[in-house]
Design a protein around this motif. Structure first.
Motif, PDB file in Angstrom:
ATOM      1  N   ARG A  29      39.969  29.028  34.360  1.00 18.78           N
ATOM      2  CA  ARG A  29      39.173  30.237  34.144  1.00 18.78           C
ATOM      3  C   ARG A  29      39.858  31.230  33.200  1.00 18.78           C
ATOM      4  NH1 ARG A  29      34.863  30.878  37.844  1.00 18.78           N
ATOM      5  NH2 ARG A  29      34.868  29.279  39.482  1.00 18.78           N
ATOM      6  N   HIS A  34      38.742  38.141  31.016  1.00 14.33           N
ATOM      7  CA  HIS A  34      38.152  39.009  32.035  1.00 14.33           C
ATOM      8  C   HIS A  34      36.721  39.326  31.629  1.00 14.33           C
ATOM      9  CE1 HIS A  34      38.257  41.461  35.532  1.00 14.33           C
ATOM     10  NE2 HIS A  34      38.179  42.617  34.899  1.00 14.33           N
ATOM     11  N   VAL A  48      46.160  36.960  30.400  1.00 14.38           N
ATOM     12  CA  VAL A  48      45.332  36.291  31.396  1.00 14.38           C
ATOM     13  C   VAL A  48      45.908  34.910  31.667  1.00 14.38           C
ATOM     14  CG1 VAL A  48      43.053  35.385  31.933  1.00 14.38           C
ATOM     15  CG2 VAL A  48      43.251  37.527  30.672  1.00 14.38           C
ATOM     16  N   GLY A  51      41.915  32.755  36.947  1.00 17.79           N
ATOM     17  CA  GLY A  51      40.798  33.510  37.478  1.00 17.79           C
ATOM     18  C   GLY A  51      40.403  32.962  38.829  1.00 17.79           C
ATOM     19  N   CYS A  52      39.386  33.575  39.422  1.00 19.63           N
ATOM     20  CA  CYS A  52      38.910  33.095  40.716  1.00 19.63           C
ATOM     21  C   CYS A  52      37.386  32.984  40.685  1.00 19.63           C
ATOM     22  CB  CYS A  52      39.372  34.014  41.853  1.00 19.63           C
ATOM     23  SG  CYS A  52      38.558  35.622  41.878  1.00 19.63           S
ATOM     24  N   THR A  57      40.299  38.221  37.879  1.00 22.42           N
ATOM     25  CA  THR A  57      41.219  37.713  36.867  1.00 22.42           C
ATOM     26  C   THR A  57      42.659  38.041  37.246  1.00 22.42           C
ATOM     27  OG1 THR A  57      39.524  38.161  35.192  1.00 22.42           O
ATOM     28  CG2 THR A  57      41.756  37.722  34.398  1.00 22.42           C
ATOM     29  N   TYR A  68      46.050  41.554  39.672  1.00 25.99           N
ATOM     30  CA  TYR A  68      44.729  40.981  39.924  1.00 25.99           C
ATOM     31  C   TYR A  68      43.683  42.046  39.699  1.00 25.99           C
ATOM     32  CZ  TYR A  68      40.650  39.076  42.262  1.00 25.99           C
ATOM     33  OH  TYR A  68      39.374  38.633  42.538  1.00 25.99           O
ATOM     34  N   SER A  71      36.050  41.650  39.981  1.00 27.70           N
ATOM     35  CA  SER A  71      34.837  41.859  39.190  1.00 27.70           C
ATOM     36  C   SER A  71      34.102  43.109  39.619  1.00 27.70           C
ATOM     37  CB  SER A  71      33.916  40.642  39.323  1.00 27.70           C
ATOM     38  OG  SER A  71      33.568  40.423  40.687  1.00 27.70           O
TER      39      SER A  71
END
Length: 277
Positions: A29, A34, A48, A51-52, A57, A68, A71
Motif C-alpha cells: 500500500r 497517503h 511512506v 499502509g493499512c 498510512t 501513523y 484516514s
C-alpha cells in the motif's frame, strides 16, 4: 535509527504477507501514498513505508520514528523506530483499540482489554501462530502486552511538538491519535509572571517558548489555536455580543508566525482576518 525488520519484510515475500495479514502493516500500500498531501509542521522528512486496510498510512520520519496517519484525520508516533513499532503492531493486533489505555490503568485492566480484543479477532482469523512465526523471523522479543502498551503510550506522547502532521494544502493540523492530555504551553516555559498563567494570552507563552528555544512547541500551540478559530469563529465574539468579532487574536497569531519564520501559517491567519473584516 533501526530498520532491520523493514529490510527483512522487503526481502521476504512470506514475511511481508504475514505483516499485511493479519497485522495490517501492508508494504504494497506504500505505492499509493497517503490519501491527501501531508507534511510535518517542523519541516522534517516523511517516507511512506506501508499502509493499512482502513486507508491509514505509516511514515518513517527523519529520526527513524514511525508515524501513523489515519484516514479520519488523526496521526501519532507509534514507535521510536520501525522495529519498535512493528513489535507493537505484531504484539498488539488491533493496536488502535488500545489508544485510550495508559500504564496508569494497571496491569489487570490492560490484560483484560487485550484478552477481549484478541478474542474478538480470533472469531474471524488466527493471530497466535502467525504472531509467533513473524516474531521469530524478524528476531523480535516476546514482550508482554503491558510492556508493549507502555512503549506505545510513550511513543504517542512524543508526537508533539516535533511530529505534528499537517494537511499540506490547507495547513491545518491532524488531530492527535490518542486522547491522552498534554500540559498547557505555559507549564513548559520558564517564567516569573504573577497571577493565573492560564489567563494570559497564548501568544504570550508562545513568544516566551520561542525565545527559550522551544520553537516547535510554540508552533504547535499556535497552529492548534489557529485551527480552533478556523473551525469555530464564534470564539472571536466580543464579550456580550452575538455578532461583533474581535479580530485581534488573528493579527497576533500572524505576528507570532512571522517571528517563527512560518509564512504559510502567517498568511493563513491574515487571510481569515481579511475574510472576516
Amino acid at each position: 535509527m533501526t530498520d532491520h525488520c523493514l529490510r527483512l519484510l522487503r526481502q521476504h515475500r512470506r514475511l511481508a504477507e504475514l505483516a499485511a495479514f493479519p497485522f495490517n502493516f501492508d508494504l504494497d500500500r506504500a505505492a499509493h501514498g497517503h490519501l491527501e498531501p501531508v507534511r510535518l509542521a517542523s519541516g522534517g522528512s516523511l517516507e511512506v513505508v506501508a499502509g493499512c486496510d482502513t486507508g491509514g498510512t505509516y511514515f518513517v520520519c527523519a529520526d527513524g520514528s514511525l508515524l501513523y496517519a489515519s484516514s479520519e484525520g488523526s496521526a501519532g508516533i507509534i514507535g521510536s523506530s520501525v522495529d519498535e513499532a512493528l513489535e507493537i503492531v505484531i504484539g498488539l493486533p488491533g493496536w488502535r483499540d488500545y489508544l485510550g489505555l495508559a500504564p496508569a490503568d494497571g496491569e489487570e485492566a490492560i490484560l483484560a482489554r487485550v484478552a477481549e480484543i484478541e478474542d474478538e479477532i480470533r472469531e474471524y482469523h488466527g493471530i497466535d501462530a502467525e504472531r509467533a512465526e513473524l516474531r521469530a523471523a524478524l528476531g523480535l522479543p516476546d514482550r508482554s502486552p503491558v510492556d508493549l502498551l507502555g512503549r506505545l503510550h510513550t511513543a504517542l506522547l512524543r508526537t508533539e511538538p516535533d511530529f505534528l502532521l499537517l494537511n499540506a494544502d490547507e495547513d491545518c493540523a491532524y488531530d492527535l491519535l490518542d486522547p491522552h492530555p498534554r500540559p498547557p504551553l505555559w507549564e513548559s516555559v520558564r517564567h516569573e509572571m504573577p497571577g493565573d498563567p492560564a489567563g494570559r494570552p497564548l501568544t504570550t507563552w508562545a513568544r516566551l517558548a520561542a525565545d527559550q528555544g522551544l520553537t516547535e512547541l510554540a508552533r504547535v500551540a499556535l497552529i492548534r489555536r489557529m485551527d480552533e478559530i478556523s473551525m469555530d469563529q464564534s470564539q472571536l465574539l466580543r464579550p456580550g455580543s452575538r455578532k461583533e468579532l474581535d479580530l485581534s487574536p488573528l493579527r497576533l497569531l500572524a505576528e507570532e508566525f512571522d517571528r517563527l519564520d512560518d509564512p504559510r501559517q502567517a498568511e493563513r491567519a491574515r487571510s481569515l482576518y481579511s475574510a472576516l473584516q
